[in-house]
Design a protein around this motif. Structure first.
Motif, PDB file in Angstrom:
ATOM      1  N   GLN A   1      43.655  36.389  54.306  1.00 13.74           N
ATOM      2  CA  GLN A   1      44.496  36.035  53.179  1.00 13.74           C
ATOM      3  C   GLN A   1      45.409  37.212  52.881  1.00 13.74           C
ATOM      4  O   GLN A   1      44.932  38.333  52.647  1.00 13.74           O
TER       5      GLN A   1
ATOM      6  N   CYS B   1      43.153  40.527  42.976  1.00 16.18           N
ATOM      7  CA  CYS B   1      42.148  39.478  43.061  1.00 16.18           C
ATOM      8  C   CYS B   1      42.659  38.177  42.476  1.00 16.18           C
ATOM      9  O   CYS B   1      42.360  37.096  42.979  1.00 16.18           O
TER      10      CYS B   1
ATOM     11  N   ASN C   1      44.832  30.783  47.126  1.00 11.14           N
ATOM     12  CA  ASN C   1      44.070  29.626  47.584  1.00 11.14           C
ATOM     13  C   ASN C   1      44.921  28.379  47.452  1.00 11.14           C
ATOM     14  O   ASN C   1      45.653  28.226  46.489  1.00 11.14           O
TER      15      ASN C   1
ATOM     16  N   ILE D   1      39.892  39.507  54.511  1.00  9.97           N
ATOM     17  CA  ILE D   1      39.283  38.411  55.253  1.00  9.97           C
ATOM     18  C   ILE D   1      38.394  37.638  54.293  1.00  9.97           C
ATOM     19  O   ILE D   1      37.542  38.219  53.625  1.00  9.97           O
ATOM     20  N   THR D   2      38.607  36.336  54.201  1.00 10.93           N
ATOM     21  CA  THR D   2      37.837  35.527  53.258  1.00 10.93           C
ATOM     22  C   THR D   2      36.454  35.226  53.816  1.00 10.93           C
ATOM     23  O   THR D   2      36.173  35.471  54.987  1.00 10.93           O
ATOM     24  N   ARG D   3      35.619  34.695  52.936  1.00  9.07           N
ATOM     25  CA  ARG D   3      34.266  34.331  53.353  1.00  9.07           C
ATOM     26  C   ARG D   3      34.288  33.381  54.530  1.00  9.07           C
ATOM     27  O   ARG D   3      33.395  33.366  55.365  1.00  9.07           O
TER      28      ARG D   3
ATOM     29  N   MET E   1      43.163  34.589  44.211  1.00 11.29           N
ATOM     30  CA  MET E   1      42.759  33.331  43.604  1.00 11.29           C
ATOM     31  C   MET E   1      43.887  32.313  43.687  1.00 11.29           C
ATOM     32  O   MET E   1      43.685  31.153  44.037  1.00 11.29           O
TER      33      MET E   1
ATOM     34  N   GLU F   1      26.126  31.112  43.776  1.00 16.51           N
ATOM     35  CA  GLU F   1      26.428  31.453  45.163  1.00 16.51           C
ATOM     36  C   GLU F   1      27.339  30.398  45.803  1.00 16.51           C
ATOM     37  O   GLU F   1      28.307  30.717  46.480  1.00 16.51           O
TER      38      GLU F   1
ATOM     39  N   ARG G   1      40.766  27.288  43.589  1.00 16.08           N
ATOM     40  CA  ARG G   1      41.306  28.086  42.493  1.00 16.08           C
ATOM     41  C   ARG G   1      40.410  28.089  41.277  1.00 16.08           C
ATOM     42  O   ARG G   1      40.148  29.123  40.687  1.00 16.08           O
TER      43      ARG G   1
ATOM     44  N   ARG H   1      47.797  39.618  50.956  1.00 15.10           N
ATOM     45  CA  ARG H   1      47.908  40.054  49.567  1.00 15.10           C
ATOM     46  C   ARG H   1      49.262  40.629  49.227  1.00 15.10           C
ATOM     47  O   ARG H   1      49.659  40.675  48.077  1.00 15.10           O
TER      48      ARG H   1
ATOM     49  N   SER I   1      35.860  30.785  48.184  1.00 15.87           N
ATOM     50  CA  SER I   1      36.309  31.170  49.514  1.00 15.87           C
ATOM     51  C   SER I   1      36.749  32.619  49.629  1.00 15.87           C
ATOM     52  O   SER I   1      36.292  33.361  50.461  1.00 15.87           O
ATOM     53  N   VAL I   2      37.613  33.031  48.752  1.00 15.99           N
ATOM     54  CA  VAL I   2      38.183  34.357  48.859  1.00 15.99           C
ATOM     55  C   VAL I   2      37.116  35.427  48.618  1.00 15.99           C
ATOM     56  O   VAL I   2      36.072  35.160  48.049  1.00 15.99           O
ATOM     57  N   THR I   3      37.415  36.611  49.077  1.00 16.45           N
ATOM     58  CA  THR I   3      36.469  37.698  48.918  1.00 16.45           C
ATOM     59  C   THR I   3      36.423  38.200  47.489  1.00 16.45           C
ATOM     60  O   THR I   3      37.160  39.083  47.102  1.00 16.45           O
ATOM     61  N   LEU I   4      35.580  37.622  46.673  1.00 14.20           N
ATOM     62  CA  LEU I   4      35.227  38.263  45.437  1.00 14.20           C
ATOM     63  C   LEU I   4      33.984  39.072  45.787  1.00 14.20           C
ATOM     64  O   LEU I   4      33.490  38.958  46.869  1.00 14.20           O
TER      65      LEU I   4
ATOM     66  N   TYR J   1      30.825  30.658  44.617  1.00 12.12           N
ATOM     67  CA  TYR J   1      31.529  31.713  45.335  1.00 12.12           C
ATOM     68  C   TYR J   1      32.007  31.224  46.692  1.00 12.12           C
ATOM     69  O   TYR J   1      33.096  31.546  47.139  1.00 12.12           O
TER      70      TYR J   1
END
Lengths: 252, 252
Positions: B86, A154, A161, B79-81, A158, A235, A167, B88, A242-245, A238
């Motif tokens: 992305q 993760c 990005n 896959i990002t939001r 980050m 929200e 970031r 890894r 952008s990235v999938t957290l 988040y």
DNA sequence: CGTTGTCTTGACGATTGTCAATGGTTGTGG
DNA sequence: CCACAACCATTGACAATCGTCAAGACAACG
């Protein structure tokens, strides 16, 4: 250079027990039963609070223990060829550091106290013994390591990005999440590290970190007074990240 | 969406044996003895070569297996939001992927074939069983995971670099190292992934990756013809990378 | 209450991303 | 084996972003 924290003062163990620890649910022995916990507790060294700047271990030293943060904040770092430090990770209460050494037998990073913090030390030789007797503990160790891998993925997300906003947003979301998982507020927290360390960690200049935070404040995404962060629109943060957290350290 | 590689064609097992595999020394069963190896080999699914673009698993799917690359190259991604991918990680022969799922029980990334590649699959339920019987294997698994943590820390180091030159240099050094550890040349190799994926991975635009590589060529640090890289001044490349490498995947 | 370290802002130049165009490579099907 | 279609690599021009330098405000701490 035996530069462990023991150098200046010998920290004795505190009279603390894993059983009473507030972190018990998210720490190492989370899934073992009461009897086993007693046994486990005996091998843990519950250190007294350590001051800012002190080291728990240094890169290249022989691996001896895994550490858990009880309070405060610890960072891990390496020194680059150019002689600069590069920060590899921040560790909050309930999080474990030193795991990367398990494979090589030597610590690959140095671990330094940021905010004065309390740490528990788990000598690995003993842990290894106990693990071979308790399969549940062995499995727990595997899970913790897998989580660590996930966490780092993760972080990689980050850093992958491209823009500074992404970031910093991702960093703040990750912090929010980690605090939240440990029972603290997801929207209001005190960052344990200075801006310059955040910048170093994210591959950004301090000034850029500041400017991005200022920009976020102008957009009313959050308020920041120094290390005190209050997130107003999580929200949206988040989305900026952008990235999938979600990504970081679920309770083990 | 059951989108595993099995969708289009059912890959049967190949008549390959862990004992004869060129990767034996750096793969999972590196440290177990001959008898145990037979047992281990029985649980491994040696897949037929898979084509570019196919998936070994997708994010969110239930964890079932750990995978080892035998040949070719595999990437993991999310896959990002925003709907972008992305990247890894890249996995070269002898490297293992899917480890991040061990903790959560679900894959956190998708694994896609880059160059057509052969992969071995190790079903985890069975591995878990065998591990509880063979402490040496259990320990080996821990070591592999710890190495994975170390690898990712090195990637983090790479991404923590601020300039594009540092990042690309670090990437190339890391590739050099990984090839070298697997018995290939450290100075001349074929990159398994396109520039755009490198850019994505490093948080850079494709064009920047190209320009940096061109700049490196003008400085006579290396020559590059598409994916064919020949490093002329490895030491200087390491200096450009700045961060403390060596870092990646020693043989397990 | 001063010292030191941290945070913030401005100005400016360097780096990097975006857009656009071109040539090269790879893979597929005839 | 060739022709075509994707995909990929590379370069240039320009605008946006980010790092650097410098200065001042603020905070923490002895």
């Amino acid at each position: 250079m035996s530069a462990q924290i023991q150098d200046s003062k010998t920290p004795s163990q505190l009279n603390i027990d894993c059983k009473n620890c507030a972190l018990e649910k998210m720490c190492f022995p989370a899934k073992i039963d009461a009897e086993e916990l007693v046994e486990f507790n005996q091998l843990v060294i519950h250190h007294k609070p350590a001051k800012r700047g002190q080291y728990w271990y240094r890169a290249e030293q022989q691996f001896r223990s895994i550490f858990v943060v009880r309070s405060g904040c610890v960072k891990t770092l390496v020194i680059t060829r150019a002689g600069n430090q590069q920060i590899r990770g921040f560790y909050l209460p309930g999080e474990m550091f030193g795991l990367d050494a398990l494979g090589t037998g030597r610590y690959t990073t140095s671990a330094q106290v940021l905010q004065s913090s309390s740490v528990c030390e788990i000598p690995f030789s003993k842990l290894d013994e106990i693990c071979s007797l308790l399969p549940s503990l062995q499995r727990q160790l595997l899970h913790i390591m897998s989580k660590e891998i996930h966490n780092e993925q993760c972080l990689i997300a980050m850093l992958g990005n491209t823009t500074a906003e992404e970031r910093v947003a991702a960093f703040l979301c990750s912090m929010s999440q980690r605090f939240s998982l440990r029972g603290f507020s997801a929207n209001e927290f005190i960052l344990g590290m200075p801006r310059i360390d955040i910048g170093n960690y994210l591959g950004l200049a301090v000034e850029t970190v500041c400017r991005v935070i200022t920009r976020f404040q102008k957009k009313r995404l959050l308020t920041a007074q120094g290390k005190h962060i209050k997130i107003l629109k999580l929200e949206q943060l988040y989305e900026t990240a952008s990235v999938t957290l979600p990504c970081t350290s679920a309770p083990h």
